[in-house]
Design an enzyme around this catalytic site. Structure first.
Site, PDB file in Angstrom:
ATOM      1  N   ASN A   6       0.814  -1.227   0.000  1.00  0.00           N
ATOM      2  CA  ASN A   6       0.000   0.000   0.000  1.00  0.00           C
ATOM      3  C   ASN A   6       0.847   1.276   0.000  1.00  0.00           C
ATOM      4  OD1 ASN A   6       0.905  -0.168   2.571  1.00  0.00           O
ATOM      5  ND2 ASN A   6      -1.029   0.366   3.543  1.00  0.00           N
ATOM      6  N   ASP A  30       3.512 -15.260  16.660  1.00  0.00           N
ATOM      7  CA  ASP A  30       4.464 -14.923  17.706  1.00  0.00           C
ATOM      8  C   ASP A  30       3.654 -14.558  18.959  1.00  0.00           C
ATOM      9  OD1 ASP A  30       6.929 -14.098  18.904  1.00  0.00           O
ATOM     10  OD2 ASP A  30       7.645 -13.544  16.907  1.00  0.00           O
ATOM     11  N   ASP A  57       7.804 -15.737  22.620  1.00  0.00           N
ATOM     12  CA  ASP A  57       8.848 -14.755  22.905  1.00  0.00           C
ATOM     13  C   ASP A  57       9.358 -14.882  24.348  1.00  0.00           C
ATOM     14  OD1 ASP A  57      10.109 -12.283  21.712  1.00  0.00           O
ATOM     15  OD2 ASP A  57       9.257 -11.382  23.523  1.00  0.00           O
ATOM     16  N   GLU A 103      11.281 -19.179  22.715  1.00  0.00           N
ATOM     17  CA  GLU A 103      12.571 -18.475  22.672  1.00  0.00           C
ATOM     18  C   GLU A 103      13.114 -18.479  24.093  1.00  0.00           C
ATOM     19  OE1 GLU A 103      14.494 -14.167  21.464  1.00  0.00           O
ATOM     20  OE2 GLU A 103      12.698 -14.302  22.678  1.00  0.00           O
ATOM     21  N   HIS A 119      15.243 -12.291  13.122  1.00  0.00           N
ATOM     22  CA  HIS A 119      15.180 -10.823  13.099  1.00  0.00           C
ATOM     23  C   HIS A 119      16.047 -10.164  14.165  1.00  0.00           C
ATOM     24  CE1 HIS A 119      12.504 -12.254  16.140  1.00  0.00           C
ATOM     25  NE2 HIS A 119      12.441 -11.043  16.658  1.00  0.00           N
ATOM     26  N   ASP A 120      16.671 -10.954  15.033  1.00  0.00           N
ATOM     27  CA  ASP A 120      17.533 -10.388  16.082  1.00  0.00           C
ATOM     28  C   ASP A 120      19.010 -10.638  15.823  1.00  0.00           C
ATOM     29  OD1 ASP A 120      15.322  -9.589  17.615  1.00  0.00           O
ATOM     30  OD2 ASP A 120      15.248 -11.483  18.706  1.00  0.00           O
TER      31      ASP A 120
HETATM   32  C1  NOJ Z   1      12.837 -11.307  21.639  1.00  0.00           C
HETATM   33  C2  NOJ Z   1      12.435 -10.819  20.285  1.00  0.00           C
HETATM   34  O1  NOJ Z   1      12.878 -11.721  19.316  1.00  0.00           O
HETATM   35  C3  NOJ Z   1      13.015  -9.443  20.125  1.00  0.00           C
HETATM   36  O2  NOJ Z   1      12.924  -8.964  18.818  1.00  0.00           O
HETATM   37  C4  NOJ Z   1      12.327  -8.545  21.110  1.00  0.00           C
HETATM   38  O3  NOJ Z   1      12.928  -7.264  21.090  1.00  0.00           O
HETATM   39  C5  NOJ Z   1      12.406  -9.083  22.538  1.00  0.00           C
HETATM   40  N1  NOJ Z   1      12.193 -10.497  22.617  1.00  0.00           N
HETATM   41  C6  NOJ Z   1      11.382  -8.421  23.393  1.00  0.00           C
HETATM   42  O4  NOJ Z   1      10.093  -8.846  23.061  1.00  0.00           O
END
Ligand code: NOJ
Length: 560
Positions: free
Chosen positions: A23, A98, A199, A256, A328-329
């Site tokens: 968009n 998630d 998470d 995680e 993504h981290d």
């Molecule tokens: C882990 C997530 O993968 C990360 O991106 C996030 O900043 C922290 N947990 C807090 O939710």
């Protein structure tokens, strides 16, 4: 070993913000994902993990949720989500959501209420404490710099936020909070989703004495993580969620979990435990960095092999591994453990092979399948990650760390390395958004050379190599269920291992260097014949007892 669909799956992780914008606001959206379901299907993955898509003020890109039952405005609507789910299922693609329930956004209705007064009915949904000697309740530092406590003058108390101050931690001691989480989980499962990535799920139970953490040299705060992770009631909480909700559905769950060893992990994933299916461990991601002093450490292959092997062996009876290089981290693996220069193609393929031939469920993070690389923004203003921005302030502006050193650290290890937009084509904005629109974060300048369009029809591309890896897993039980054993343990250049199932062996050989080391078959590996499975160079070997490997070469054989 119990056979399960989630053990036989390959997961593709999507960071919706950076996947595809339809968009023209510079931010990816759900329609952009729908448009590309066929792409994921073509790659061969059968599960999609969506990073958070719920309503959020985006202090931490959706990991700060203000409404668990609604969709982030920038991403679309619930109708879009329903369509996404329907279209995914039509293609036999499963959807993992998630679940972020260690904390909410400070704009969540519960927190807005909670901070109003000490006797508000939502007060105990969060963790409020009085000051101690005129200061914070303890010395914990938040993961995104600063203290983990924020003073709220309205009630003259502090609330805990392990991440940013806009991410207050939920109080899981309160049964009402646990009931709310059960209801949220049920809401999404009843919609028909196929599971959750949870998470920081091993942070939800806090030691109620809230002890100080150890303060590293040069640190302004104490380390909260070693105190908080795997807390006293964590297994009780997860078992409860499993018994009341998760066990009622045929789903996949992956938690995680920073700071876990295989022994600790078995408590979460052991078949007899009835908690989770898998966890994401961090040990192999921590080998080249010191997060408290922001130092990149040299890569050490022997260390990496030991860690992977510890996990492969540690979970082989009654547990299950998740396999990942990227998310993504994390920075891009080809830049991190490979060579994103002359050996970009070879090393990306070798790394994919090394991971995908192990036992566990592989996770591919968007762009990994085309060998996307790290990015080096010269100006801190181009970084978007709240962690990078806050730590820059604390380290450079407050503590006086050398700016170039800190920027170099970001270039190598910042989370934004993973978050630049997906490179679909070589045209302006890489096909992520329309030319002329400004993406929410800069595009990696290498998009002209590294993009989907260049690779999708090239049989020798990284993309098509990943397709082969997935296909090999689907067609060979040994890749899913075979027993893992490390060989050539002390070799500093070669990572080689076998997988064994019945009378067959899979032999995996990976050269992690630019050099040309010799692979010498260990005496105890007996076989009558061998068959080539995959490799990143020509594979017409006459014999395989002694092989001179090429730079970043990998080879996989079936021995019988
Ligand atoms: C882990 C997530 O993968 C990360 O991106 C996030 O900043 C922290 N947990 C807090 O939710």
């Amino acid at each position: 070993m119990q056979k399960k669909w989630w053990k036989e799956s390959v997961v593709y992780q999507i960071y919706p913000r950076s996947f595809k914008d339809t968009n023209e606001d510079g931010v990816g959206d759900l329609k952009g994902i729908i448009e590309n379901l066929d792409y994921v299907k073509f790659l061969g993955a059968n599960v999609i993990w969506l990073c958070p898509i719920y309503k959020s003020p985006n202090d931490d890109n959706g990991y700060d949720i203000s409404d668990y039952r609604d969709i982030m405005n920038e991403f679309g609507s619930m109708d879009d989500f329903n369509e996404l789910l329907k279209e995914a299922h039509k293609r036999d693609l499963k959807i993992l959501m998630d679940l972020v329930v260690n904390h909410t956004s400070d704009e969540h209705r519960w927190f807005v209420e909670s901070r109003k007064s000490k006797n508000n009915e939502y007060r105990d949904y969060y963790i409020w404490k009085d000051s101690k000697n005129g200061k914070e309740p303890n010395n914990w530092g938040g993961s995104f710099a600063g203290s983990a406590w924020e003073y709220d003058k309205n009630t003259d108390m502090y609330y805990l936020h392990c991440f940013s101050k806009k991410q207050p931690d939920l109080n899981w001691e309160n049964p009402k909070v646990r009931k709310e989480v059960e209801d949220i989980v049920m809401f999404w499962l009843d919609k028909g989703i196929d599971g959750f990535r949870m998470d920081v799920i091993n942070m939800i139970s806090k030691d109620q004495t809230f002890p100080d953490g150890v303060k590293a040299e040069g640190s302004l705060y104490g380390d909260k993580d070693s105190v908080i992770m795997n807390g006293p009631r964590v297994h009780e909480y997860i078992s409860e969620l499993n018994a009341k909700v998760l066990s009622k559905y045929d789903i996949m769950t992956v938690g995680e979990t920073p700071l876990v060893t295989p022994k600790i992990a078995m408590k979460y994933v052991g078949e007899d435990r009835k908690e989770l299916n898998m966890v994401f461990e961090f040990e192999h991601m921590d080998i080249d960095r010191d997060e408290s002093s922001f130092i990149k450490k040299p890569f050490d292959l022997v260390k990496l092999k030991n860690i992977f092997t510890k996990w492969q062996k540690g979970l082989e009876n009654g547990g299950w591994n998740s396999l990942y290089w990227n998310n993504h981290d994390q920075p891009r693996v080809v830049s991190r453990f490979g060579d994103d220069g002359s050996y970009w193609d070879k090393s990306a393929k070798m790394l994919g092979t090394c991971l995908h031939m192990q036992q566990g469920t592989p996770y591919i993070y968007q762009g990994e399948e085309i060998g996307m690389t790290n990015v080096s923004f010269e100006d801190i203003k181009d970084y978007r990650d709240i962690g990078a921005i806050n730590h820059y302030k604390e380290e450079v502006e407050i503590k006086g760390k050398n700016k170039d050193d800190f920027m170099n650290y970001l270039h190598e290890l910042s989370r934004d390395n993973a978050r630049t937009p997906m490179q679909w084509s070589g045209s302006e904005n890489a096909g992520f958004t329309k030319p002329g629109v400004e993406p929410w974060i800069k595009i990696n300048p290498r998009y002209k050379e590294i993009n989907v369009e260049n690779q999708i029809n090239d049989p020798n591309s990284i993309f098509n190599y990943y397709r082969k890896l997935i296909k090999i897993r689907k067609e060979n039980e040994i890749v899913v269920y075979g027993r893992y054993d490390l060989i050539l343990e002390d070799d500093k250049e070669i990572y080689a291992y076998t997988r064994t199932l019945d009378d067959k062996k899979l032999l995996v050989i990976c050269n992690f260097t630019k050099n040309e080391p010799m692979f010498c078959m260990p005496e105890d590996i007996k076989y009558a014949s061998f068959k080539t499975v995959i490799g990143n160079y020509n594979m017409d070997d006459g014999e395989i007892k002694n092989i001179k490997l090429k730079p970043y070469e990998c080879k996989v054989y079936i021995l019988q």
